[in-house]
Design a protein around this motif. Structure first.
Motif, PDB file in Angstrom:
ATOM      1  N   PHE A 192       0.818  -1.215   0.000  1.00 12.15           N
ATOM      2  CA  PHE A 192       0.000   0.000   0.000  1.00 12.15           C
ATOM      3  C   PHE A 192       0.853   1.268   0.000  1.00 12.15           C
ATOM      4  CE2 PHE A 192      -2.932  -3.174   1.721  1.00 12.15           C
ATOM      5  CZ  PHE A 192      -4.069  -2.913   0.980  1.00 12.15           C
ATOM      6  N   GLU A 193       2.147   1.134   0.294  1.00 11.24           N
ATOM      7  CA  GLU A 193       3.015   2.313   0.380  1.00 11.24           C
ATOM      8  C   GLU A 193       3.222   2.970  -0.979  1.00 11.24           C
ATOM      9  OE1 GLU A 193       6.529   0.943   2.285  1.00 11.24           O
ATOM     10  OE2 GLU A 193       5.532   0.573   4.224  1.00 11.24           O
ATOM     11  N   GLN A 194       2.897   2.266  -2.056  1.00  9.07           N
ATOM     12  CA  GLN A 194       3.032   2.871  -3.385  1.00  9.07           C
ATOM     13  C   GLN A 194       2.084   4.045  -3.578  1.00  9.07           C
ATOM     14  OE1 GLN A 194       1.114   0.415  -6.666  1.00  9.07           O
ATOM     15  NE2 GLN A 194       0.943  -1.054  -4.974  1.00  9.07           N
ATOM     16  N   PHE A 195       1.050   4.115  -2.727  1.00 14.73           N
ATOM     17  CA  PHE A 195       0.055   5.182  -2.880  1.00 14.73           C
ATOM     18  C   PHE A 195       0.300   6.357  -1.938  1.00 14.73           C
ATOM     19  CE2 PHE A 195      -2.338   1.191  -3.882  1.00 14.73           C
ATOM     20  CZ  PHE A 195      -2.412   1.404  -5.253  1.00 14.73           C
ATOM     21  N   GLY A 196       1.197   6.198  -0.982  1.00 16.02           N
ATOM     22  CA  GLY A 196       1.448   7.271  -0.025  1.00 16.02           C
ATOM     23  C   GLY A 196       1.798   6.723   1.343  1.00 16.02           C
ATOM     24  N   SER A 197       1.552   7.508   2.377  1.00 13.78           N
ATOM     25  CA  SER A 197       1.866   7.078   3.739  1.00 13.78           C
ATOM     26  C   SER A 197       0.784   6.134   4.245  1.00 13.78           C
ATOM     27  CB  SER A 197       1.981   8.285   4.675  1.00 13.78           C
ATOM     28  OG  SER A 197       0.743   8.964   4.779  1.00 13.78           O
ATOM     29  N   VAL A 198       1.207   5.133   4.986  1.00 13.23           N
ATOM     30  CA  VAL A 198       0.283   4.106   5.458  1.00 13.23           C
ATOM     31  C   VAL A 198       0.412   3.938   6.966  1.00 13.23           C
ATOM     32  CG1 VAL A 198      -0.446   1.699   5.246  1.00 13.23           C
ATOM     33  CG2 VAL A 198       0.510   2.891   3.258  1.00 13.23           C
ATOM     34  N   GLU A 199      -0.709   4.030   7.651  1.00 23.63           N
ATOM     35  CA  GLU A 199      -0.767   3.737   9.084  1.00 23.63           C
ATOM     36  C   GLU A 199      -1.487   2.404   9.245  1.00 23.63           C
ATOM     37  OE1 GLU A 199       0.579   5.272  11.555  1.00 23.63           O
ATOM     38  OE2 GLU A 199       1.291   7.067  10.511  1.00 23.63           O
ATOM     39  N   ILE A 200      -0.815   1.455   9.892  1.00 22.44           N
ATOM     40  CA  ILE A 200      -1.383   0.114  10.055  1.00 22.44           C
ATOM     41  C   ILE A 200      -1.702  -0.126  11.522  1.00 22.44           C
ATOM     42  CG2 ILE A 200      -0.960  -2.357   9.791  1.00 22.44           C
ATOM     43  CD1 ILE A 200       0.928  -1.692   7.482  1.00 22.44           C
ATOM     44  N   TYR A 201      -2.968  -0.403  11.804  1.00 21.20           N
ATOM     45  CA  TYR A 201      -3.416  -0.675  13.162  1.00 21.20           C
ATOM     46  C   TYR A 201      -3.938  -2.105  13.234  1.00 21.20           C
ATOM     47  CZ  TYR A 201      -3.450   4.431  13.119  1.00 21.20           C
ATOM     48  OH  TYR A 201      -3.104   5.756  12.979  1.00 21.20           O
ATOM     49  N   PRO A 202      -3.409  -2.915  14.162  1.00 20.45           N
ATOM     50  CA  PRO A 202      -3.894  -4.295  14.279  1.00 20.45           C
ATOM     51  C   PRO A 202      -5.399  -4.366  14.520  1.00 20.45           C
ATOM     52  CG  PRO A 202      -1.871  -4.002  15.522  1.00 20.45           C
ATOM     53  CD  PRO A 202      -2.314  -2.639  15.100  1.00 20.45           C
ATOM     54  N   THR A 203      -5.879  -3.563  15.445  1.00 25.26           N
ATOM     55  CA  THR A 203      -7.318  -3.450  15.723  1.00 25.26           C
ATOM     56  C   THR A 203      -7.617  -1.989  16.026  1.00 25.26           C
ATOM     57  OG1 THR A 203      -7.042  -3.859  18.102  1.00 25.26           O
ATOM     58  CG2 THR A 203      -7.459  -5.787  16.693  1.00 25.26           C
ATOM     59  N   THR A 204      -8.881  -1.622  15.914  1.00 26.41           N
ATOM     60  CA  THR A 204      -9.302  -0.256  16.214  1.00 26.41           C
ATOM     61  C   THR A 204     -10.609  -0.293  16.990  1.00 26.41           C
ATOM     62  OG1 THR A 204      -8.216   0.663  14.248  1.00 26.41           O
ATOM     63  CG2 THR A 204      -9.983   1.974  15.240  1.00 26.41           C
ATOM     64  N   SER A 205     -10.608   0.242  18.187  1.00 24.51           N
ATOM     65  CA  SER A 205     -11.827   0.307  18.996  1.00 24.51           C
ATOM     66  C   SER A 205     -12.602   1.566  18.631  1.00 24.51           C
ATOM     67  CB  SER A 205     -11.475   0.339  20.480  1.00 24.51           C
ATOM     68  OG  SER A 205     -10.853   1.579  20.806  1.00 24.51           O
ATOM     69  N   PRO A 206     -13.887   1.628  18.969  1.00 21.79           N
ATOM     70  CA  PRO A 206     -14.662   2.848  18.700  1.00 21.79           C
ATOM     71  C   PRO A 206     -14.031   4.094  19.303  1.00 21.79           C
ATOM     72  CG  PRO A 206     -16.137   1.043  19.256  1.00 21.79           C
ATOM     73  CD  PRO A 206     -14.742   0.539  19.498  1.00 21.79           C
ATOM     74  N   ALA A 207     -13.405   3.949  20.467  1.00 21.20           N
ATOM     75  CA  ALA A 207     -12.789   5.102  21.122  1.00 21.20           C
ATOM     76  C   ALA A 207     -11.554   5.596  20.377  1.00 21.20           C
ATOM     77  CB  ALA A 207     -12.417   4.734  22.561  1.00 21.20           C
ATOM     78  N   GLU A 208     -10.923   4.719  19.614  1.00 25.48           N
ATOM     79  CA  GLU A 208      -9.707   5.071  18.889  1.00 25.48           C
ATOM     80  C   GLU A 208      -9.974   5.523  17.458  1.00 25.48           C
ATOM     81  OE1 GLU A 208      -6.664   1.805  20.902  1.00 25.48           O
ATOM     82  OE2 GLU A 208      -8.030   1.196  19.300  1.00 25.48           O
ATOM     83  N   LEU A 209     -11.174   5.264  16.964  1.00 23.50           N
ATOM     84  CA  LEU A 209     -11.458   5.405  15.535  1.00 23.50           C
ATOM     85  C   LEU A 209     -11.272   6.819  15.009  1.00 23.50           C
ATOM     86  CD1 LEU A 209     -12.448   4.277  12.850  1.00 23.50           C
ATOM     87  CD2 LEU A 209     -14.798   4.623  13.654  1.00 23.50           C
ATOM     88  N   TYR A 210     -11.917   7.801  15.627  1.00 18.89           N
ATOM     89  CA  TYR A 210     -11.950   9.148  15.056  1.00 18.89           C
ATOM     90  C   TYR A 210     -10.555   9.750  14.915  1.00 18.89           C
ATOM     91  CZ  TYR A 210     -17.009   9.050  15.860  1.00 18.89           C
ATOM     92  OH  TYR A 210     -18.343   8.729  15.860  1.00 18.89           O
ATOM     93  N   GLU A 211      -9.719   9.553  15.936  1.00 15.72           N
ATOM     94  CA  GLU A 211      -8.363  10.099  15.873  1.00 15.72           C
ATOM     95  C   GLU A 211      -7.557   9.458  14.742  1.00 15.72           C
ATOM     96  OE1 GLU A 211      -4.353  10.479  18.683  1.00 15.72           O
ATOM     97  OE2 GLU A 211      -6.218   9.657  19.499  1.00 15.72           O
ATOM     98  N   ARG A 212      -7.795   8.183  14.485  1.00 11.73           N
ATOM     99  CA  ARG A 212      -7.011   7.458  13.485  1.00 11.73           C
ATOM    100  C   ARG A 212      -7.416   7.781  12.052  1.00 11.73           C
ATOM    101  NH1 ARG A 212      -6.132   1.430  16.258  1.00 11.73           N
ATOM    102  NH2 ARG A 212      -4.832   2.215  17.980  1.00 11.73           N
ATOM    103  N   ILE A 213      -8.640   8.272  11.869  1.00 13.49           N
ATOM    104  CA  ILE A 213      -9.104   8.523  10.505  1.00 13.49           C
ATOM    105  C   ILE A 213      -9.272  10.005  10.174  1.00 13.49           C
ATOM    106  CG2 ILE A 213     -10.308   6.307  10.444  1.00 13.49           C
ATOM    107  CD1 ILE A 213     -12.952   7.813  10.816  1.00 13.49           C
ATOM    108  N   GLU A 214      -9.001  10.888  11.126  1.00 18.42           N
ATOM    109  CA  GLU A 214      -9.322  12.304  10.911  1.00 18.42           C
ATOM    110  C   GLU A 214      -8.571  12.901   9.721  1.00 18.42           C
ATOM    111  OE1 GLU A 214      -8.417  14.594  14.324  1.00 18.42           O
ATOM    112  OE2 GLU A 214      -6.354  13.895  14.523  1.00 18.42           O
ATOM    113  N   ASP A 215      -7.348  12.423   9.450  1.00 13.97           N
ATOM    114  CA  ASP A 215      -6.575  12.956   8.320  1.00 13.97           C
ATOM    115  C   ASP A 215      -6.484  11.988   7.146  1.00 13.97           C
ATOM    116  OD1 ASP A 215      -6.009  15.308   9.702  1.00 13.97           O
ATOM    117  OD2 ASP A 215      -4.270  14.395  10.692  1.00 13.97           O
ATOM    118  N   ALA A 216      -7.165  10.863   7.236  1.00 17.22           N
ATOM    119  CA  ALA A 216      -7.016   9.813   6.216  1.00 17.22           C
ATOM    120  C   ALA A 216      -7.761  10.166   4.933  1.00 17.22           C
ATOM    121  CB  ALA A 216      -7.519   8.485   6.756  1.00 17.22           C
ATOM    122  N   ASP A 217      -7.120   9.923   3.815  1.00 21.74           N
ATOM    123  CA  ASP A 217      -7.784  10.035   2.509  1.00 21.74           C
ATOM    124  C   ASP A 217      -8.486   8.731   2.153  1.00 21.74           C
ATOM    125  OD1 ASP A 217      -6.690  12.701   1.436  1.00 21.74           O
ATOM    126  OD2 ASP A 217      -4.861  11.642   2.046  1.00 21.74           O
TER     127      ASP A 217
END
Length: 321
Positions: free
Chosen positions: A20-45
């Motif tokens: 996936f790095e061919q498309f840009g920067s990649v953040e990989i999270y093993p799991t994501t809880s509802p409490a963690e979701l918004y912070e992890r996707i706020e800048d994601a394209d």
């Protein structure tokens, strides 16, 4: 592009996600809880999700979001109508796991039909070493050849199961959960007729209003006492409490489940307390997970991203079924 992979653990540690790095920067999270979701996707394209729910609030929190890639065929974890309103593309992946699910279907069947756990334990316990004959007939089994195999849900996977079942000499019939009339090379039965006459019944249908609780104690009582029921569709299609009763009372011969109403399994699920444990095989939703299937899945997600960036998928829901 900034890509957030939200539940990479569901894809497996043995799958290389650096592609996936061919498309840009990649953040990989093993799991994501509802409490963690918004912070992890706020800048994601781009978001890649298997089971993490992306609803209206999540989309509003992701201010740069352009594409949601569902790492599965089913996309009920994404509010696709709101995505359409927001001009966010949504893609899924179909067909990647067919061979894996079919293989698991037959693996489950033969484990139950041939009492493989019993025979393995018979040898390893030392009892075979004490036998006065070369064989052991403690658990008789029958052949698939010449038996009727009933398929509930004759989609892509159901048709492939039918082909393999025929190669073993089985007669294939099916029940349509959608009710849509179409020409098939296998006889179409009512659910009652299929259950009454089949020696093997396998479920390969989605969970919806037509299939929820499709198989209850009433349907199980229609089946032959030696019949084997396999559910590789979705949990909730088979009533689990009723199935436990049917197994303990000898109403059916056995059951194999790769899907459950709640996953992971609820600790008080009645199936965990079945007395006749040798009649039941439960696997933790693994039918889709062959190495080849997971590699195909990731490859198709990459192709979906490439198609989006090339303009083939633009500001619309593009669910590839």
């Amino acid at each position: 592009m900034k890509i957030a992979i939200l539940d990479a653990k569901t894809l497996g540690d043995d799958i290389d996600l650096s592609i996936f790095e061919q498309f840009g920067s990649v953040e990989i999270y093993p799991t994501t809880s509802p409490a963690e979701l918004y912070e992890r996707i706020e800048d994601a394209d781009i978001i890649v999700t298997n089971k993490v729910v992306i609803d209206k609030d999540a989309m509003n929190a992701a201010r740069n979001l352009k594409l949601i890639c569902v790492a599965a065929t089913g996309y009920n974890n994404v509010d696709v109508l709101y995505a359409r309103e927001k001009g966010i593309a949504v893609t899924n992946v179909a067909g990647y796991s067919t061979e894996s699910v079919v293989q698991t279907t037959f693996g489950m069947l033969f484990y139950l039909l041939m009492h493989l756990r019993y025979y393995d334990e018979y040898v390893k316990s030392g009892r075979y070493a004490e036998s006065d004959i070369f064989t052991h007939l403690g658990r008789p089994f029958w052949e698939v050849n010449g038996k009727r195999w009933g398929i509930i849900g004759l989609g892509t996977i159901g048709r492939r199961v039918a082909e393999v079942a025929q190669s073993f000499g089985a007669e294939v019939v099916y029940y349509s959960t959608s009710g849509i009339e179409r020409e098939e090379k296998y006889p179409r039965f009512t659910l009652e007729e299929l259950l009454k006459t089949s020696d093997i019944v396998s479920i390969h249908a989605p969970l919806n209003e037509k299939t929820k609780n499709l198989i209850t104690i009433n349907e199980l009582k229609l089946m032959k006492p030696h019949a084997i029921l396999l559910n590789l569709g979705r949990g909730g299609i088979v009533n689990e409490k009723d199935l436990a009763t049917a197994l303990d009372e000898g109403i059916i011969g056995g059951a194999g489940l790769d899907v459950l109403e709640r996953e992971p399994i609820n600790p008080d699920n009645p199936l965990l307390s079945v007395k006749n444990k040798d009649r039941l095989l439960i696997t933790p939703h693994i039918a889709w997970t062959s190495i080849e299937a997971r590699k195909r899945l990731v490859s198709e997600i990459v192709e979906n991203i490439r198609a989006f960036l090339d303009g083939e998928i633009r500001n619309r829901v593009d669910l590839r079924l």
